[in-house]
Design a protein around this motif. Structure first.
Motif, PDB file in Angstrom:
ATOM      1  N   HIS A 191      -8.234 -11.670   1.694  1.00  0.00           N
ATOM      2  CA  HIS A 191      -7.293 -10.994   0.785  1.00  0.00           C
ATOM      3  C   HIS A 191      -7.757  -9.551   0.531  1.00  0.00           C
ATOM      4  N   PRO A 192      -6.933  -8.552   0.905  1.00  0.00           N
ATOM      5  CA  PRO A 192      -7.419  -7.173   0.838  1.00  0.00           C
ATOM      6  C   PRO A 192      -7.598  -6.631  -0.579  1.00  0.00           C
ATOM      7  N   TYR A 193      -6.960  -7.283  -1.573  1.00  0.00           N
ATOM      8  CA  TYR A 193      -7.085  -6.758  -2.944  1.00  0.00           C
ATOM      9  C   TYR A 193      -8.086  -7.572  -3.774  1.00  0.00           C
ATOM     10  N   ALA A 194      -8.771  -8.498  -3.121  1.00  0.00           N
ATOM     11  CA  ALA A 194      -9.770  -9.294  -3.847  1.00  0.00           C
ATOM     12  C   ALA A 194     -11.025  -8.450  -4.115  1.00  0.00           C
ATOM     13  N   LEU A 195     -11.443  -7.649  -3.169  1.00  0.00           N
ATOM     14  CA  LEU A 195     -12.594  -6.775  -3.327  1.00  0.00           C
ATOM     15  C   LEU A 195     -12.567  -5.741  -2.194  1.00  0.00           C
ATOM     16  N   ASP A 196     -13.183  -4.569  -2.406  1.00  0.00           N
ATOM     17  CA  ASP A 196     -14.155  -4.204  -3.397  1.00  0.00           C
ATOM     18  C   ASP A 196     -13.659  -2.939  -4.122  1.00  0.00           C
ATOM     19  N   TYR A 197     -13.645  -2.992  -5.458  1.00  0.00           N
ATOM     20  CA  TYR A 197     -13.166  -1.868  -6.266  1.00  0.00           C
ATOM     21  C   TYR A 197     -14.306  -1.261  -7.081  1.00  0.00           C
ATOM     22  N   HIS A 198     -15.531  -1.366  -6.552  1.00  0.00           N
ATOM     23  CA  HIS A 198     -16.671  -0.701  -7.175  1.00  0.00           C
ATOM     24  C   HIS A 198     -16.381   0.814  -7.204  1.00  0.00           C
ATOM     25  N   PRO A 199     -16.775   1.510  -8.277  1.00  0.00           N
ATOM     26  CA  PRO A 199     -16.456   2.947  -8.352  1.00  0.00           C
ATOM     27  C   PRO A 199     -16.905   3.733  -7.118  1.00  0.00           C
ATOM     28  N   GLU A 200     -18.045   3.370  -6.541  1.00  0.00           N
ATOM     29  CA  GLU A 200     -18.515   4.137  -5.374  1.00  0.00           C
ATOM     30  C   GLU A 200     -17.754   3.753  -4.105  1.00  0.00           C
ATOM     31  N   THR A 201     -17.188   2.554  -4.064  1.00  0.00           N
ATOM     32  CA  THR A 201     -16.298   2.214  -2.956  1.00  0.00           C
ATOM     33  C   THR A 201     -15.020   3.042  -3.078  1.00  0.00           C
ATOM     34  N   LEU A 202     -14.537   3.194  -4.304  1.00  0.00           N
ATOM     35  CA  LEU A 202     -13.312   3.958  -4.500  1.00  0.00           C
ATOM     36  C   LEU A 202     -13.531   5.436  -4.177  1.00  0.00           C
ATOM     37  N   ALA A 203     -14.742   5.919  -4.422  1.00  0.00           N
ATOM     38  CA  ALA A 203     -15.045   7.304  -4.033  1.00  0.00           C
ATOM     39  C   ALA A 203     -14.975   7.440  -2.511  1.00  0.00           C
ATOM     40  N   GLN A 204     -15.510   6.431  -1.816  1.00  0.00           N
ATOM     41  CA  GLN A 204     -15.403   6.421  -0.339  1.00  0.00           C
ATOM     42  C   GLN A 204     -13.939   6.410   0.093  1.00  0.00           C
ATOM     43  N   TYR A 205     -13.156   5.613  -0.612  1.00  0.00           N
ATOM     44  CA  TYR A 205     -11.733   5.489  -0.274  1.00  0.00           C
ATOM     45  C   TYR A 205     -11.034   6.849  -0.413  1.00  0.00           C
ATOM     46  N   ARG A 206     -11.332   7.517  -1.511  1.00  0.00           N
ATOM     47  CA  ARG A 206     -10.670   8.806  -1.745  1.00  0.00           C
ATOM     48  C   ARG A 206     -11.066   9.809  -0.661  1.00  0.00           C
ATOM     49  N   ASP A 207     -12.312   9.743  -0.266  1.00  0.00           N
ATOM     50  CA  ASP A 207     -12.771  10.624   0.805  1.00  0.00           C
ATOM     51  C   ASP A 207     -12.051  10.275   2.115  1.00  0.00           C
ATOM     52  N   PHE A 208     -11.883   8.992   2.344  1.00  0.00           N
ATOM     53  CA  PHE A 208     -11.190   8.534   3.554  1.00  0.00           C
ATOM     54  C   PHE A 208      -9.743   9.036   3.567  1.00  0.00           C
ATOM     55  N   VAL A 209      -9.071   8.894   2.435  1.00  0.00           N
ATOM     56  CA  VAL A 209      -7.665   9.330   2.344  1.00  0.00           C
ATOM     57  C   VAL A 209      -7.581  10.835   2.555  1.00  0.00           C
ATOM     58  N   SER A 210      -8.532  11.524   1.977  1.00  0.00           N
ATOM     59  CA  SER A 210      -8.547  12.975   2.107  1.00  0.00           C
ATOM     60  C   SER A 210      -8.700  13.375   3.579  1.00  0.00           C
ATOM     61  N   ARG A 211      -9.604  12.692   4.272  1.00  0.00           N
ATOM     62  CA  ARG A 211      -9.806  13.019   5.694  1.00  0.00           C
ATOM     63  C   ARG A 211      -8.614  12.584   6.535  1.00  0.00           C
ATOM     64  N   ARG A 212      -8.021  11.470   6.154  1.00  0.00           N
ATOM     65  CA  ARG A 212      -6.928  10.931   6.971  1.00  0.00           C
ATOM     66  C   ARG A 212      -5.673  11.786   6.863  1.00  0.00           C
ATOM     67  N   HIS A 213      -5.430  12.301   5.670  1.00  0.00           N
ATOM     68  CA  HIS A 213      -4.180  13.033   5.460  1.00  0.00           C
ATOM     69  C   HIS A 213      -4.393  14.526   5.280  1.00  0.00           C
ATOM     70  N   GLY A 214      -5.635  14.955   5.293  1.00  0.00           N
ATOM     71  CA  GLY A 214      -5.888  16.386   5.196  1.00  0.00           C
ATOM     72  C   GLY A 214      -5.694  16.934   3.801  1.00  0.00           C
ATOM     73  N   ASP A 216      -5.818  15.682  -0.748  1.00  0.00           N
ATOM     74  CA  ASP A 216      -6.162  14.625  -1.694  1.00  0.00           C
ATOM     75  C   ASP A 216      -5.102  13.532  -1.707  1.00  0.00           C
ATOM     76  N   GLY A 217      -3.844  13.987  -1.732  1.00  0.00           N
ATOM     77  CA  GLY A 217      -2.734  13.040  -1.708  1.00  0.00           C
ATOM     78  C   GLY A 217      -2.830  12.025  -2.836  1.00  0.00           C
ATOM     79  N   GLU A 218      -2.363  10.827  -2.588  1.00  0.00           N
ATOM     80  CA  GLU A 218      -2.405   9.732  -3.567  1.00  0.00           C
ATOM     81  C   GLU A 218      -3.767   9.071  -3.474  1.00  0.00           C
ATOM     82  N   THR A 219      -4.576   9.180  -4.493  1.00  0.00           N
ATOM     83  CA  THR A 219      -5.943   8.683  -4.372  1.00  0.00           C
ATOM     84  C   THR A 219      -6.203   7.406  -5.156  1.00  0.00           C
ATOM     85  N   GLU A 220      -5.274   6.934  -5.921  1.00  0.00           N
ATOM     86  CA  GLU A 220      -5.473   5.686  -6.648  1.00  0.00           C
ATOM     87  C   GLU A 220      -5.202   4.542  -5.674  1.00  0.00           C
ATOM     88  N   PRO A 221      -6.165   3.647  -5.483  1.00  0.00           N
ATOM     89  CA  PRO A 221      -5.948   2.597  -4.473  1.00  0.00           C
ATOM     90  C   PRO A 221      -4.917   1.574  -4.955  1.00  0.00           C
TER      91      PRO A 221
END
Lengths: 632, 234
Positions: A191-214, A216-221
């Motif tokens: 289940h993709p929404y079961a984990l992981d929402y640790h603050p540092e995972t979310l920081a990684q996510y935001r960085d990923f979105v930023s790189r993927r879309h060039g 900041d875009g929508e950064t709330e997972p």
């Protein structure tokens, strides 16, 4: 040759490891030194050698060696260096698995409990609560691999353990490879929404979105399959794959930093071929030398095992199952399963005949919380299990299978872009349990209504059924990291609407070189980010998966039986025919050959032979394998 | 009941595999359950029953009656209605229960009880009894000591387990093979001598003997916990 830091004398080939010019297939077995009386180690190792194994495998468990924070015990039963020396004295090679995760039927999966109890180390659900996983005998809050607090703890463990192990790297010692972590893939939770929402995972996510879309875009997972827009969900699904790559790369870097720099590093995950797993993607990310899949099943699961093996052999540079069942865990209240000698043959031969080059039998030596291994915990052979392993080694030596190649001409690609889209349409991530025994909750009800789910499933299985019905061996890969396509004449991809952009262009290039690329039921119009794709005039579109059969090449061997798979191995001017029988009835099948050939049986009964004929008649026992060498 | 550091070793492979086959057959024997997700009676999805039928049943606003209606309509074994507006409280309650010093079986028991008693969950028929806590009470009542289970088939021991209980917790599981007893004692005709030998070897020992077919029937009829309870004869 004098070895120096970071200079390896081990090369990775598609068939195994090359140690100073000698091919060493990774046919291995697990033994857990700390679970045995050190006075019996030598007898156990001798017993392993008498079954013809040249490689063994062991965890080096953090949870067991750490006596208290910062204090480690490597003496007596925990003297792993002595154990490695004893292995080396006997000519055995060793793969080591220092974690941080082990599983290994340990109460907290190999992590010290004090670490799992630190809130800043814990992975979080979409609702912000820790994610609790039952271990073999207890339960614990799983760590977040993005947590810097957790990674600092791992660093402390590596600092204590790795210098001891790295001093034993080949050629000075027997260690020839090191596994990075163990079955990291979100702790078996799909289940993709079961984990992981640790603050540092979310920081990684935001960085990923930023790189993927060039931007900041929508950064709330997203935290649920109903969260809009869909692009957020797709970003999250892609990020979850990237998060595994980042985490493993970080751990690999730590291992190298602490001295594990002269042997290959690899990872094993549980046998899932769908998102978030991506073996080829992991290997391409550069952190690991190869990525394998573990598999446990009885002979009745051999079809499933065949699918996993196909995927692995087409996706990895050194296809390996770092764990394949030999016995089973002795936890009947949790995961009861019978393990019998009758299971072993097909479970081992299926991956080998479908191109998996390395197998590590887990457990080769029985121990606490495990039963039905070929060697008991005191080093005695179990007569009903042990002889198979000697026969297997004899077969591998006689057939020279590791010097031959299997080259299927048809490739089925799982459409990762579509799989992510469908996989994102789930709910109840805050509630879904880690394990069915935890409470009455059927995880199927997490699926949000989506007609694409069934349609995609129907097409993927439809293509596979058409290939099987035609008696053709085939490969299996994924569009998120497309394998080399040159060897394939026909490549089929189930498409509803989406396709990964890099796969789209790789398929276009393959079509230009002459491959037949088949889509169905739709054509790709959107990439993995929902951006438009150009038209694909180079592809063929089939409206019904059954029509796919008209695009398939003729098989080298014709054996049209729904329970029987036939594969071809060639090389060294030799030709082998492998047969896997997945049915429970004894039967006779006829294999039609392209020309008149005589045949010698290599497995299971090397005394059998057949006179020259175009027809090979085979008497197949239930759930069995046969291998024949064909002669002109 | 299950000590986190429980030791399980030297299990006789054939007999233990047979026991595991029984347990897994029981686990696979899924009843006909249906699940309905709704928001205050507004059905979002249904699994195991018809969506329109679920909507109709919940239209009247009485979720208990709706669950009973759905059970009766399709002769289902169980219907579970989950109110999505109330799952947040359930998630927090579940997390609150998943804390040390529970043992694993106590965790499963606590989560299951929390689930069935949650206002988010309505089910028909009434929730099944909690087998884990019942079994744990039975194990605790044994007191410290050794329990040997010998399952006979065709007059010989088909499977055996040797449990050691300390302070109500299972701390060790093995099988008769690990005791290297005289094989002659494994025949049914010798079961009294077997009991005697076990008591000589292990001290105070509770010996449970049963027929393989009886044990098999107990597993199929109910589940692992109940099957073992039946063996204790309580």
């Amino acid at each position: 040759m004098e070895e120096s830091a970071g200079v390896s004398r081990i090369a990775i080939t598609s068939a195994g490891l090359d140690l100073d010019g000698e091919l060493l297939p990774l046919i291995s077995g697990a033994v857990h030194y700390w679970r045995h009386d050190p006075g019996e180690w030598e007898q156990i190792l001798d017993s392993i050698i008498s079954l013809s194994f040249r490689v063994i495998d062991t965890y080096v468990p953090w949870q067991v060696h750490e006596v208290e924070r910062g204090r480690y015990d490597f003496t007596g039963r925990l003297d792993v260096v002595r154990f490695l020396h004893l292995a080396q004295d006997r000519g055995l090679y060793v793969t080591v698995r220092p974690g941080p995760a082990q599983g290994a039927e340990l109460p907290t999966h190999g992590y010290p409990r004090r670490v799992t109890e630190r809130p800043e180390c814990q992975a979080l659900r979409c609702n912000g609560l820790p994610y609790v996983l039952p271990s073999a005998t207890h339960f614990f809050s799983v760590p977040s691999y993005a947590s810097s607090a957790f990674l600092e703890e791992v660093d402390g463990w590596y600092e204590a353990a790795i210098p001891r192990l790295s001093a034993m790297q080949y050629p000075a010692g027997p260690v020839i490879a090191c596994q990075v972590d163990n079955e990291m893939g979100y702790f078996f939770q799909a289940h993709p929404y079961a984990l992981d929402y640790h603050p540092e995972t979310l920081a990684q996510y935001r960085d990923f979105v930023s790189r993927r879309h060039g931007s900041d875009g929508e950064t709330e997972p997203p935290r649920d399959g109903n969260d809009e827009p869909e692009s957020r969900r797709l970003d999250w699904m892609a990020f979850r794959e990237e998060h595994l790559r980042i985490s493993l790369r970080r751990l690999a870097e730590k291992l190298r930093k602490h001295g594990m720099d002269r042997v290959p590093l690899y990872h094993n995950d549980y046998a899932r071929t769908d998102t978030p797993m991506d073996q080829a993607g992991l290997e391409a990310s550069g952190g690991l030398d190869w990525a394998g899949l573990d598999a446990y099943t009885s002979r009745r699961g051999s079809r499933w095992l065949a699918g996993v093996a196909r995927h692995l052999s087409a996706s990895s540079r050194m296809p390996m199952m770092p764990e394949i069942g030999a016995g089973w865990l002795a936890l009947p209240w949790l995961l009861p399963a019978s393990a019998s000698p009758e299971d072993q043959e097909l479970v081992a031969m299926t991956p080998l005949l479908l191109g998996v080059r390395g197998l590590s039998f887990y457990m080769l030596v029985e121990r606490d919380r495990w039963y039905a291994s070929p060697i008991d915990r005191h080093g005695n052979h179990r007569p009903q299990f042990a002889p198979f392993f000697r026969r297997l080694h004899d077969f591998l030596a006689a057939s020279r299978l590791h010097h031959l190649r299997r080259q299927p001409e048809v490739l089925l690609l799982q459409n990762r872009a579509e799989a992510r889209r469908i996989g994102a349409r789930v709910t109840l991530g805050g509630l879904v349990p880690a394990f069915p025994a935890m409470m009455p909750f059927d995880s199927r009800m997490c699926d949000l209504p989506d007609p694409r789910r069934e349609e995609a499933r129907r097409w993927e299985s439809g293509f596979a059924e058409a290939v099987t019905a035609a008696g053709l061996d085939h490969g299996h890969g994924t569009t998120s990291s497309t394998p080399a396509l040159d060897q394939y004449k026909v490549i089929a991809v189930p498409v509803l609407e989406m396709l990964d952009r890099t796969a789209f262009y790789a398929l276009a290039a393959a079509a230009e070189k002459g491959a037949t690329v088949v889509f169905g039921p739709g054509t790709p119009s959107l990439d993995e980010c929902l951006a438009p794709l150009p038209a694909a005039p180079w592809a063929t579109v089939v409206g019904d998966p059954a029509e796919f059969s008209s695009w398939l090449p003729s098989p080298a061997f014709v054996c049209r039986d729904a329970d029987v798979e036939v594969v071809r191995w060639t090389g060294e001017d030799r030709e082998l025919l492998g047969v896997l029988h997945h049915g429970e009835a004894r039967k006779t099948v006829e294999v039609h050959l392209a020309s008149e050939r005589s045949a010698t049986c290599l497995w299971p009964d090397s005394a059998q032979s057949r006179a020259t004929s175009r027809l090979l008649s085979l008497d197949l026992m239930p759930f069995s394998a046969q291998v024949w060498e064909l002669h002109q | 009941m299950i000590a986190p550091d429980i030791v399980i070793e030297d299990l006789e492979p054939d007999g233990f595999a047979w026991l595991c086959r029984l347990a897994s057959a029981r686990q696979r024997r899924a009843g006909r359950w249906a699940w309905v997700l709704h928001r205050g009676g507004d059905v979002a999805s249904a699994w195991g029953c018809d969506l329109d039928q679920a909507r109709q049943a919940l239209e009247r606003g009485d979720t208990w009656a709706a669950a009973e209606t759905l059970v009766a309509a399709d002769e289902l074994d169980r219907v579970v209605l989950l109110d999505l507006d109330q799952t947040k409280a359930l998630e927090i309650a579940l997390h609150g229960r998943a804390q040390a010093p529970l043992t694993q079986d106590q965790l499963f028991s606590a989560l299951t009880q929390e689930f069935w008693s949650s206002p988010a969950v309505v089910t028909a028929p009434v929730p099944p009894r909690d087998q884990w806590s019942t079994l744990a009470r039975e194990v605790a009542s044994i007191g410290d000591g050794v329990v040997v289970l010998a399952v006979y088939s065709d007059d010989v021991v088909r499977a055996s387990l040797v449990f050691t209980v300390v302070a109500g917790r299972l701390v060790h599981i093995s099988s008769l093979d690990a005791l290297t007893l005289d094989l002659a004692l494994r025949g049914w005709q010798s079961h009294e001598q077997l009991e005697q030998a076990l008591r000589q070897r292990l001290g105070a020992t509770q010996v449970l003997t049963c027929d393989a077919s009886d044990l098999e029937a107990a597993f199929i009829a109910d589940d692992l916990a109940s099957a073992l309870l039946a063996l204790f004869g309580r």
